[in-house]
Design an enzyme around this catalytic site. Structure first.
Site, PDB file in Angstrom:
ATOM      1  CE  LYS A 121      -3.922   1.851   2.702  1.00 55.38           C
ATOM      2  NZ  LYS A 121      -4.745   1.607   3.908  1.00 55.38           N
ATOM      3  CB  SER A 154      -8.212   3.207   3.007  1.00 54.22           C
ATOM      4  OG  SER A 154      -7.295   2.634   3.936  1.00 54.22           O
ATOM      5  CB  SER A 207      -8.235   0.238   5.865  1.00 58.39           C
ATOM      6  OG  SER A 207      -8.974   1.420   5.962  1.00 58.39           O
TER       7      SER A 207
END
Lengths: 109, 462
Positions: free
Chosen positions: B57, B132, B156
């Site tokens: 990420k 996310s 997330s």
């Protein structure tokens, strides 16, 4: 509790955030929606909400929510594990200091 | 397959994913992949992740690629140091394959709040992959990489894992170092893992776990080992918290949970009814605590220390801060900074922030009571619905926040939890969540592996 246009501008100033005039009505609506939503915590009686620091600590489960869990390390300076020395990523570096442009000379990057 | 061949194959898959319009990556290059392969080939061939390509990420820093957090305010930023988790994965033979798209600064539940465009659900382009960590989830679901790192502040990784039909594991807070994870809510943030299988995710988690002197919130306990998968669940008491099975649960999710419940019973576990009464307050608590911490953490992005700089019309240093932040942050990040600043401001601190900290303790105590009361694990749905349509919730921030209704209590309590695919509803994946006691990550993963074997994740449920 209702948040108005002046409240948003006040909080934006505290947060160092420029807010465009055309965004203000939307922000007022959305912040009110969020604050109204989180206000449901008021349904809990005050005495029901325990002090996070209270109670016995469990050695098998030392997790304490929030800042209570932070333990401080010994105040002993050590090297920061940088892949590159500061002189390589700072434009100018002298005698242990980062040299930066005077504010008046800042340019829009 | 040699590491060089894996690197070439991974590059081809990344290029195909980009060409298909997944928009799941923010940075990758064949040169970096080839360099990773050369580095790995010099390592012992029996290293635990030898030649495994892993996506990161884009809020996890590396020194050989930009880290943007999907924000314009970090455009062009390359970190001078590397995250401890990445150093450990590389040491175990993993190859960093790509930096994955995400909601800006990890704020969002759909990966529609990226400054670089939304991530597309790999099974249905009209839907969101969750967030996310939606880019990482989509890359694993699309078969581009076998595992990826995401980060959790309030669900997330588990929520997008559920939406995309992959395994998503959030470790106990303090299990994996946060050094090099760009801070959002420091008392909640956890680097977490996506895997195609429980074993892939467990191997990655084991390799990067353990105490780190650079993060004082990591616990000085032995590192996690790759768990021995259980053959069955005999002897386990698994709690079903009634607050997580509301009457209006989506019928596809309810059917998936019925399937998971049946498999759990058939594997020999005893299912018991439990209550976590304060979980109902988890989302409002989270949306006070997390924005408050975010408002403090994101104060550093001011145009002086990071990123592009804008001179404000009024001149002066404050105008520079305000103009840079006003233009550099997207709408959701601005909303959270404003809410966080509001709940911490004079006159409101006690009513919001202090109260939320106290309710957080009540939420954590509910879980502690369930586990000390004889329950080994908890089983719940991961999300109230399968993946929703793009644009469906962007107009109403609270509707978006409620996508995390079953995951964020666990983050507030610091517990380990995972999402496991349990079937599909009208073609869309449904995930079940297993929650373990603090630092019982291995036992939770071992049970999940048994359940995974018993359930075909692609089976349609009704």
């Amino acid at each position: 509790m209702s948040i108005g246009r002046d409240d948003v501008l006040h909080v934006a100033r505290l947060a160092e955030l420029a807010v465009r005039d055309e965004d203000l009505p939307r922000l007022v609506d959305q912040l009110n929606r969020i604050v109204d939503y989180v206000a449901q915590l008021d349904r809990l009686p005050a005495e029901a909400a325990a002090d996070p620091q209270a109670g016995e600590s469990d050695p098998d489960d030392p997790f304490l929510p929030g800042p209570a869990q932070v333990t401080l390390r010994d105040d002993v300076p050590g090297p920061v594990p940088l892949a590159r020395p500061p002189a390589e990523f700072a434009p100018e570096f002298a005698e242990g200091f980062f040299l930066v442009p005077r504010h008046g000379a800042m340019e829009d990057l | 397959m040699s590491a060089a061949a894996v690197a070439r194959d991974t590059g081809a898959r990344l290029a195909a994913a980009d060409a298909a319009g997944l928009n799941a990556t923010l940075y990758w290059s064949q040169e970096l992949l080839d360099a990773e392969a050369r580095r790995v080939e010099a390592l012992p061939a029996d290293s635990s992740l030898h030649g495994m390509p892993i996506a990161l990420k884009d809020n996890i820093v590396t020194t050989d690629a930009p880290t943007t957090c999907a924000s314009r305010i970090l455009a062009g930023y390359v970190s001078p140091y590397e995250a401890t988790a990445v150093t450990r994965l590389r040491g175990a033979g993993a190859m960093v394959a790509a930096k994955a798209n995400m909601d800006e600064f990890a704020m969002g539940s759909s990966t529609e709040h990226s400054a670089f465009g939304r991530v597309v659900h790999p099974l249905d382009p009209s839907r969101v992959p969750g967030g996310s960590s939606g880019g990482s989830a989509a890359l694993v679901a699309a078969g581009v990489v076998p595992a990826a790192l995401g980060s959790e502040t309030g669900g997330s990784v588990r929520q997008p894992a559920s939406f995309c039909g992959v395994v998503g594991v959030k470790p106990s807070y303090g299990r994996v170092s946060r050094f090099g994870l760009v801070a959002f809510g420091s008392s909640l943030d956890c680097i977490s893992v996506f895997g195609r299988t429980v074993d892939d995710a467990a191997r990655v988690l084991a390799a990067m776990s353990g105490h780190d002197p650079l993060d004082r919130t990591t616990l000085d306990r032995p590192s996690m080992r790759r768990p021995e998968p259980r053959r069955d669940l005999r002897g386990l008491r698994i709690g079903l918290p009634r607050e997580y099975f509301p009457a209006d649960l989506h019928p596809g999710v309810a059917a998936g949970m019925e399937r998971a419940r049946r498999a759990t019973r058939e594997l020999g576990a005893e299912l018991v009814d439990v209550s976590l009464p304060h979980s109902a307050f988890a989302v409002p608590t989270y949306y006070i605590v997390a924005p408050a911490e975010a408002a403090a953490n994101l104060a550093r992005y001011d145009g002086v220390r990071y990123g592009p700089r804008r001179i404000g019309a009024a001149g002066g240093i404050q105008a520079l801060y305000q103009a840079t932040r006003g233009e550099g942050f997207g709408p959701e990040v601005q909303r959270r900074i404003l809410i966080g600043t509001y709940v911490l401001s004079a006159g409101y601190y006690d009513a919001y922030y202090r109260k939320a900290q106290r309710v957080r303790k009540l939420i954590a105590d509910d879980f502690r009571r369930a586990f000390t009361g004889g329950v080994d694990l908890l089983l719940t749905p991961t999300t109230p619905t399968p993946a929703f349509r793009a644009g469906e919730k962007t107009g109403d921030p609270v509707a978006m926040y409620l996508a995390d209704v079953f995951v964020c209590a666990i983050s507030l309590a610091g517990l380990p939890a995972l999402s496991l695919p349990v079937g599909r509803s009208e073609g869309l994946p449904v995930g079940a969540q297993l929650i373990g006691p603090f630092f019982e990550d291995e036992a939770m993963l071992a049970a999940a592996a048994a359940l995974e074997r018993a359930l075909g994740a692609d089976a349609e449920v009704r």
